[in-house]
Scaffold this motif. Structure first.
Motif, PDB file in Angstrom:
ATOM      1  N   GLY A  79      75.480 -41.647 -24.530  1.00  0.00           N
ATOM      2  CA  GLY A  79      75.938 -40.479 -23.800  1.00  0.00           C
ATOM      3  C   GLY A  79      75.250 -39.208 -24.253  1.00  0.00           C
ATOM      4  N   CYS A  80      75.066 -39.070 -25.561  1.00  0.00           N
ATOM      5  CA  CYS A  80      74.411 -37.868 -26.099  1.00  0.00           C
ATOM      6  C   CYS A  80      72.950 -37.791 -25.661  1.00  0.00           C
ATOM      7  CB  CYS A  80      74.497 -37.868 -27.624  1.00  0.00           C
ATOM      8  SG  CYS A  80      76.153 -37.583 -28.280  1.00  0.00           S
ATOM      9  N   ILE A  81      72.272 -38.926 -25.659  1.00  0.00           N
ATOM     10  CA  ILE A  81      70.859 -38.938 -25.262  1.00  0.00           C
ATOM     11  C   ILE A  81      70.725 -38.648 -23.771  1.00  0.00           C
ATOM     12  CG2 ILE A  81      68.811 -40.410 -25.024  1.00  0.00           C
ATOM     13  CD1 ILE A  81      69.712 -41.804 -27.632  1.00  0.00           C
ATOM     14  N   ALA A  82      71.634 -39.199 -22.959  1.00  0.00           N
ATOM     15  CA  ALA A  82      71.607 -38.921 -21.526  1.00  0.00           C
ATOM     16  C   ALA A  82      71.822 -37.435 -21.266  1.00  0.00           C
ATOM     17  CB  ALA A  82      72.674 -39.747 -20.814  1.00  0.00           C
ATOM     18  N   ALA A  83      72.764 -36.832 -21.981  1.00  0.00           N
ATOM     19  CA  ALA A  83      73.034 -35.403 -21.815  1.00  0.00           C
ATOM     20  C   ALA A  83      71.834 -34.577 -22.248  1.00  0.00           C
ATOM     21  CB  ALA A  83      74.270 -35.018 -22.621  1.00  0.00           C
ATOM     22  N   GLU A  84      71.182 -34.997 -23.323  1.00  0.00           N
ATOM     23  CA  GLU A  84      69.991 -34.300 -23.804  1.00  0.00           C
ATOM     24  C   GLU A  84      68.894 -34.305 -22.748  1.00  0.00           C
ATOM     25  OE1 GLU A  84      67.718 -34.624 -27.923  1.00  0.00           O
ATOM     26  OE2 GLU A  84      67.214 -36.344 -26.650  1.00  0.00           O
ATOM     27  N   ALA A  85      68.630 -35.481 -22.150  1.00  0.00           N
ATOM     28  CA  ALA A  85      67.581 -35.583 -21.138  1.00  0.00           C
ATOM     29  C   ALA A  85      67.894 -34.729 -19.924  1.00  0.00           C
ATOM     30  CB  ALA A  85      67.394 -37.042 -20.731  1.00  0.00           C
ATOM     31  N   ALA A  86      69.162 -34.733 -19.511  1.00  0.00           N
ATOM     32  CA  ALA A  86      69.558 -33.933 -18.347  1.00  0.00           C
ATOM     33  C   ALA A  86      69.418 -32.442 -18.630  1.00  0.00           C
ATOM     34  CB  ALA A  86      70.998 -34.269 -17.967  1.00  0.00           C
ATOM     35  N   GLU A  87      69.816 -32.030 -19.832  1.00  0.00           N
ATOM     36  CA  GLU A  87      69.730 -30.605 -20.184  1.00  0.00           C
ATOM     37  C   GLU A  87      68.281 -30.147 -20.297  1.00  0.00           C
ATOM     38  OE1 GLU A  87      71.136 -27.540 -23.762  1.00  0.00           O
ATOM     39  OE2 GLU A  87      71.789 -29.625 -23.769  1.00  0.00           O
TER      40      GLU A  87
ATOM     41  N   ALA B 286      60.201 -36.750 -25.250  1.00  0.00           N
ATOM     42  CA  ALA B 286      60.304 -36.074 -26.553  1.00  0.00           C
ATOM     43  C   ALA B 286      61.652 -35.427 -26.841  1.00  0.00           C
ATOM     44  CB  ALA B 286      59.189 -35.037 -26.706  1.00  0.00           C
ATOM     45  N   GLY B 287      62.728 -35.956 -26.324  1.00  0.00           N
ATOM     46  CA  GLY B 287      64.044 -35.448 -26.705  1.00  0.00           C
ATOM     47  C   GLY B 287      64.320 -35.758 -28.163  1.00  0.00           C
ATOM     48  N   PRO B 288      64.722 -34.778 -28.974  1.00  0.00           N
ATOM     49  CA  PRO B 288      64.920 -35.019 -30.413  1.00  0.00           C
ATOM     50  C   PRO B 288      65.869 -36.172 -30.721  1.00  0.00           C
ATOM     51  CG  PRO B 288      64.918 -32.668 -29.969  1.00  0.00           C
ATOM     52  CD  PRO B 288      64.909 -33.354 -28.639  1.00  0.00           C
ATOM     53  N   LEU B 289      66.959 -36.300 -29.969  1.00  0.00           N
ATOM     54  CA  LEU B 289      67.897 -37.395 -30.225  1.00  0.00           C
ATOM     55  C   LEU B 289      67.288 -38.742 -29.833  1.00  0.00           C
ATOM     56  CD1 LEU B 289      71.306 -35.868 -29.056  1.00  0.00           C
ATOM     57  CD2 LEU B 289      70.371 -36.008 -31.367  1.00  0.00           C
ATOM     58  N   ALA B 290      66.569 -38.770 -28.730  1.00  0.00           N
ATOM     59  CA  ALA B 290      65.916 -40.008 -28.298  1.00  0.00           C
ATOM     60  C   ALA B 290      64.852 -40.429 -29.302  1.00  0.00           C
ATOM     61  CB  ALA B 290      65.299 -39.823 -26.914  1.00  0.00           C
ATOM     62  N   VAL B 291      64.114 -39.462 -29.827  1.00  0.00           N
ATOM     63  CA  VAL B 291      63.078 -39.763 -30.817  1.00  0.00           C
ATOM     64  C   VAL B 291      63.715 -40.283 -32.108  1.00  0.00           C
ATOM     65  CG1 VAL B 291      61.289 -38.753 -32.295  1.00  0.00           C
ATOM     66  CG2 VAL B 291      61.379 -38.165 -29.873  1.00  0.00           C
ATOM     67  N   ALA B 292      64.809 -39.655 -32.542  1.00  0.00           N
ATOM     68  CA  ALA B 292      65.504 -40.118 -33.748  1.00  0.00           C
ATOM     69  C   ALA B 292      66.020 -41.537 -33.548  1.00  0.00           C
ATOM     70  CB  ALA B 292      66.654 -39.169 -34.084  1.00  0.00           C
ATOM     71  N   PHE B 293      66.550 -41.817 -32.368  1.00  0.00           N
ATOM     72  CA  PHE B 293      67.046 -43.153 -32.066  1.00  0.00           C
ATOM     73  C   PHE B 293      65.885 -44.156 -32.094  1.00  0.00           C
ATOM     74  CE2 PHE B 293      68.989 -46.594 -29.694  1.00  0.00           C
ATOM     75  CZ  PHE B 293      70.342 -46.475 -29.944  1.00  0.00           C
TER      76      PHE B 293
ATOM     77  N   VAL C  96      65.897 -45.792  -9.654  1.00  0.00           N
ATOM     78  CA  VAL C  96      67.061 -45.219  -8.978  1.00  0.00           C
ATOM     79  C   VAL C  96      67.512 -43.954  -9.697  1.00  0.00           C
ATOM     80  CG1 VAL C  96      69.514 -45.572  -8.478  1.00  0.00           C
ATOM     81  CG2 VAL C  96      67.861 -47.376  -7.980  1.00  0.00           C
ATOM     82  N   ALA C  97      67.520 -44.009 -11.033  1.00  0.00           N
ATOM     83  CA  ALA C  97      68.013 -42.878 -11.816  1.00  0.00           C
ATOM     84  C   ALA C  97      67.006 -41.746 -11.922  1.00  0.00           C
ATOM     85  CB  ALA C  97      68.413 -43.358 -13.215  1.00  0.00           C
ATOM     86  N   TRP C  98      65.706 -42.125 -12.082  1.00  0.00           N
ATOM     87  CA  TRP C  98      64.717 -41.103 -12.410  1.00  0.00           C
ATOM     88  C   TRP C  98      63.528 -41.054 -11.451  1.00  0.00           C
ATOM     89  CZ3 TRP C  98      65.997 -37.688 -16.043  1.00  0.00           C
ATOM     90  CH2 TRP C  98      67.011 -38.036 -16.951  1.00  0.00           C
ATOM     91  N   GLY C  99      63.630 -41.800 -10.341  1.00  0.00           N
ATOM     92  CA  GLY C  99      62.499 -41.863  -9.421  1.00  0.00           C
ATOM     93  C   GLY C  99      62.212 -40.538  -8.752  1.00  0.00           C
ATOM     94  N   PRO C 100      60.988 -40.368  -8.251  1.00  0.00           N
ATOM     95  CA  PRO C 100      60.585 -39.094  -7.640  1.00  0.00           C
ATOM     96  C   PRO C 100      61.309 -38.785  -6.345  1.00  0.00           C
ATOM     97  CG  PRO C 100      58.913 -40.790  -7.317  1.00  0.00           C
ATOM     98  CD  PRO C 100      59.908 -41.344  -8.282  1.00  0.00           C
ATOM     99  N   ARG C 101      61.945 -39.793  -5.729  1.00  0.00           N
ATOM    100  CA  ARG C 101      62.625 -39.526  -4.462  1.00  0.00           C
ATOM    101  C   ARG C 101      63.935 -38.788  -4.663  1.00  0.00           C
ATOM    102  NH1 ARG C 101      62.509 -45.431  -1.823  1.00  0.00           N
ATOM    103  NH2 ARG C 101      63.012 -45.919  -3.998  1.00  0.00           N
ATOM    104  N   ARG C 102      64.417 -38.729  -5.906  1.00  0.00           N
ATOM    105  CA  ARG C 102      65.661 -37.991  -6.170  1.00  0.00           C
ATOM    106  C   ARG C 102      65.306 -36.546  -6.469  1.00  0.00           C
ATOM    107  NH1 ARG C 102      68.850 -36.698 -10.502  1.00  0.00           N
ATOM    108  NH2 ARG C 102      67.593 -37.850 -12.002  1.00  0.00           N
ATOM    109  N   ARG C 103      65.668 -35.638  -5.621  1.00  0.00           N
ATOM    110  CA  ARG C 103      65.312 -34.224  -5.792  1.00  0.00           C
ATOM    111  C   ARG C 103      65.830 -33.670  -7.088  1.00  0.00           C
ATOM    112  NH1 ARG C 103      66.051 -31.154   0.032  1.00  0.00           N
ATOM    113  NH2 ARG C 103      64.460 -32.332   1.165  1.00  0.00           N
ATOM    114  N   GLY C 104      64.968 -32.918  -7.721  1.00  0.00           N
ATOM    115  CA  GLY C 104      65.360 -32.284  -8.973  1.00  0.00           C
ATOM    116  C   GLY C 104      65.395 -33.220 -10.151  1.00  0.00           C
ATOM    117  N   ALA C 105      64.852 -34.434  -9.965  1.00  0.00           N
ATOM    118  CA  ALA C 105      64.893 -35.405 -11.060  1.00  0.00           C
ATOM    119  C   ALA C 105      63.995 -34.969 -12.197  1.00  0.00           C
ATOM    120  CB  ALA C 105      64.445 -36.785 -10.556  1.00  0.00           C
ATOM    121  N   PRO C 106      64.484 -35.033 -13.450  1.00  0.00           N
ATOM    122  CA  PRO C 106      63.632 -34.721 -14.581  1.00  0.00           C
ATOM    123  C   PRO C 106      62.451 -35.670 -14.629  1.00  0.00           C
ATOM    124  CG  PRO C 106      65.947 -34.796 -15.229  1.00  0.00           C
ATOM    125  CD  PRO C 106      65.863 -35.348 -13.841  1.00  0.00           C
ATOM    126  N   SER C 107      61.361 -35.214 -15.193  1.00  0.00           N
ATOM    127  CA  SER C 107      60.132 -36.013 -15.229  1.00  0.00           C
ATOM    128  C   SER C 107      59.929 -36.629 -16.602  1.00  0.00           C
ATOM    129  CB  SER C 107      58.939 -35.141 -14.880  1.00  0.00           C
ATOM    130  OG  SER C 107      58.835 -34.057 -15.792  1.00  0.00           O
TER     131      SER C 107
END
Length: 253
Positions: free
Chosen positions: A76-84, A90-97, A242-253
């Protein structure tokens, strides 16, 4: 190897196009200190070296899927980090994990080699040219070097920038890239693994709980299923797309 070498020759002859900025173009046209093009075989080797870390890291991704499945708080923390941050990269929590996955995963438990000179280790004499084995997993989980070594604790790597300064952290080999047995693709592996971890953490991705058992008698090993995932909504599509594909507007890259 032959295919990579032949690709290099085809590019130089003009039979195969390669866009500038690609690894294929870079190695085919790379020149050494004397201005000479690399031999085709060497260019092929270097091209493969750009791919090997990302192929090998797939096994670490399987271990990461297992750990994320078992640790919903971190997921949950890593998902929130990516969204924010608006990116999977290179999310710090994802890298630590990712670093903790590498420390604890028995993917590469040891590396063999030869002694370069006569040495004595724990009272055992090894002559020059004798076979030695670097116990990677035991070094990465040695209680004399790590606090709570048997626990999966990514927080130990949060805010640790120079992980190579930790002498007993050697999942990709020891010493340095220049004069030791450390893999030159280590940073690529960490970057790719961290991106995969961020993608797998998204709530729209379901990590299946079956098949996550690890047979430590197998070498190299991984979770039995390889870490299977599905779309949380049951759609028969790639869950990461589905979660991160380019067809979803505003999707993080």
């Amino acid at each position: 190897m032959r295919a990579a070498r032949d690709d290099s020759l085809s590019i130089l002859s003009g039979r195969l196009p390669a866009d500038e900025g690609t690894a294929l173009h870079a190695w085919a046209w790379h020149r050494d200190a004397d201005g000479a093009l690399l031999p085709a075989r060497l260019a092929g080797v270097e091209l493969q070296n750009c791919l090997r870390p990302m192929i090998a890291v797939a096994r670490f991704v399987a271990f990461a899927a297992k750990e994320l499945h078992d640790r919903r708080d971190w997921r949950g923390c890593i998902a929130a980090e990516a969204a924010e941050r608006g990116t999977l990269v290179a999310g710090p929590l994802a890298v630590a994990f990712a670093k903790e996955v590498r420390r604890t995963a028995p993917f590469v438990p040891m590396l063999p080699g030869w002694a370069r000179e006569d040495v004595e280790v724990d009272g055992q004499r090894v002559p020059a040219g004798g076979r030695v084995v670097l116990d990677i997993l035991a070094t990465d989980t040695d209680e004399r070097s790590w606090h709570r070594p048997g626990e999966f604790a990514p927080e130990r790597f949060v805010d640790v920038d120079d992980y190579e300064a930790i002498a007993t952290f050697i999942p990709h080999g020891g010493a340095t890239v220049a004069d030791g047995h450390r893999c030159p693709g280590e940073k690529l592996a960490i970057a790719g693994l961290a991106v995969a971890i961020a993608a797998l953490s998204d709530a729209r991705v379901t990590i299946l709980g079956s098949g996550l058992r690890v047979n430590r008698r197998r070498l190299p090993t991984r979770p039995a299923s390889g870490g299977r995932v599905r779309s949380a909504d049951g759609a028969a599509r790639c869950p990461v797309h589905v979660a991160w594909g380019p067809r979803r507007r505003g999707a993080p890259s």
